[in-house]
Write an enzyme that holds these catalytic residues in place. Structure first.
Site, PDB file in Angstrom:
ATOM      1  N   HIS A 407       0.844  -5.447  -1.795  1.00 19.15           N
ATOM      2  CA  HIS A 407       1.881  -4.429  -2.172  1.00 19.15           C
ATOM      3  C   HIS A 407       2.952  -4.951  -2.868  1.00 19.15           C
ATOM      4  CE1 HIS A 407       2.759  -0.451  -2.945  1.00 19.15           C
ATOM      5  NE2 HIS A 407       2.697   0.256  -1.835  1.00 19.15           N
ATOM      6  N   ARG A 408       3.405  -6.339  -2.662  1.00 18.80           N
ATOM      7  CA  ARG A 408       4.380  -6.825  -3.447  1.00 18.80           C
ATOM      8  C   ARG A 408       4.142  -7.122  -4.786  1.00 18.80           C
ATOM      9  NH1 ARG A 408       5.056 -12.165   0.668  1.00 18.80           N
ATOM     10  NH2 ARG A 408       2.739 -12.106   0.196  1.00 18.80           N
TER      11      ARG A 408
END
Length: 434
Positions: A407-408
């Site tokens: 998700h980064r």
């Protein structure tokens, strides 16, 4: 001038290596570039070559021993050259072997009167060496499996270390002595009450017991890499069910056209992924701590299961290659991976990976991201399901895929659009031929 034989970094991620086999003996002439040993890295078994000319004067690490990268494991030098500063005073394999031979001869002579009286039943009747016994992990494991007391085995490795061949020799002597005793009907002489026979480990694993197996270099790396992934990476998962009926039909047509057109369903899936990644470079990315790297070329990693663990060979520039070429490369890379013959260039540099467990009957699963990659696609098996089409149920081939996302790097909508492209390509596979 003397040359050190070092444990080299034979793969980009290698931190230590296991010396599988020496291919040169002490006293052998060596030229620069000669293969002198086989080393197990975290990915494959590689050849270690000499970096100088001369004679292999010392082997400082015995087989089946793990050494960190940079450690000196041998010395190449001229015949009369002083190498004591490089070996640290350690004995060479040749000198240890000579000492072992002399000791064995003396032991045999001392045992002659006993042999005249009757056969020796087991190697454990030999004198017990004093002090701690140095031995390799492999030697200890095999000794436990074969019921050999390692404390009573004469070591011929560096500094008298007990290595695999010593345990095997002791086990053979033990078996031979037992057979001789049985053939003449003579029981083994009882041990002296003051010097009882040391206990030995059981020769086989039975219910309720356990077996310790040392980690291979590959398994160590897998454990370290997956710990790096599943802990700190904020991961989310997206699952999509895809109609694979047209892919199945396309593959059947290609197989019927001849061997040169033969491809697997997995080859077609990988081609669709490569095209989708080229369209969505935001998924074809690496997380590098203080920045994100987006790739314009697709180097597709494909997870291959081997006896020692998982390895991910890479199809470079997969987005530019046709189905036939992807199929041929995938088969060859998988074969070389299972034979532990991949080169570092063949398992490094992937920008995205695919893992397929469908052939094992797995319907759906989530795969762990291989850092620094930002995502991985897990492929499940195909299943015939009834689908409502045109007012009736029609049998269709369906397959589930799950995208694991960092998700980064990747947001939900970005991952969803990528999966949408994969689905469109697989449900209309003729689009991949143009």
């Amino acid at each position: 001038m003397a040359t050190k034989v070092m444990m080299e970094a034979l793969s980009p991620t290698m931190e230590e290596g296991r010396l599988v086999k020496w291919l040169k003996n002490v006293g052998d002439a060596v030229k620069s570039g000669d293969t002198i040993a086989e080393v197990e890295t975290d990915k494959a078994i590689m050849e270690l070559v000499a970096r100088g000319d001369g004679i292999l004067r010392a082997r400082l690490v015995d087989e089946d021993t793990v050494a960190p990268v940079g450690q000196t494991i041998g010395v190449i030098a001229a015949a009369g050259e002083d190498i004591s500063t490089l070996t640290g005073g350690a004995a060479t394999t040749a000198s240890v072997a000579a000492t072992a031979t002399a000791t064995a001869t003396a032991t045999a002579a001392a045992a002659a009167p006993l042999q005249a009286a009757g056969p020796v039943a087991t190697v454990t009747d030999a004198p017990v060496p004093t002090g701690p016994v140095r031995s390799s992990p492999m030697a200890r494991r095999i000794a436990a499996e074969r019921g050999v007391s390692i404390a009573n085995v004469l070591g011929t490795g560096p500094n008298g270390r007990v290595i695999l061949r010593d345990v095997e020799s002791a086990a053979k002597r033990d078996v031979a002595a037992t057979r001789t005793s049985a053939s003449v009907g003579v029981a083994a002489a009882p041990s002296s009450p003051s010097k009882p026979t040391p206990p030995v480990a059981p020769a086989m694993v039975i219910d309720g017991d356990f077996k310790d197996v040392p980690l291979t270099q590959m398994r160590k790396t897998i454990a370290r890499r997956l710990t790096e992934s599943i802990g700190p990476i904020p991961t989310f998962y997206l699952t999509s069910e895809i109609d694979m009926t047209k892919v199945t039909e396309l593959r059947e047509q290609m197989v019927a056209a001849g061997d040169q057109f033969k491809v697997s369903v997995n080859d077609i899936v990988m081609k669709s992924v490569a095209i989708a990644l080229a369209r969505h470079p935001e998924v074809n990315a690496h997380w590098l701590g203080d920045h994100i790297r987006y790739f314009s070329r697709v180097h597709l990693g494909m997870a291959v299961a081997t006896d020692d663990g998982l390895i991910v060979p890479v199809i470079t520039d997969a987005h530019t290659k046709g189905l036939g070429q992807i199929g041929r490369e995938a088969r060859e890379l998988a074969k070389r991976a299972r034979e532990r013959k991949l080169t570092p260039a063949e398992y490094s540099g992937s920008t995205f990976s695919v893992s397929n467990l469908g052939m094992f009957g797995i319907d759906q699963f989530t795969a762990i991201i291989n850092p620094p990659e930002a995502a991985i696609l897990a492929i499940g098996g195909m299943e015939t399901k009834p689908v409502w089409i045109g007012g009736a149920f029609v049998p269709r081939q369906r397959m589930r895929v799950t995208l694991s996302c960092d998700h980064r790097v990747i947001d939900g909508a970005v991952g969803a659009r990528f999966l949408q492209s994969v689905r469109q390509l697989l449900e209309s596979p003729m689009m991949m031929l143009f």
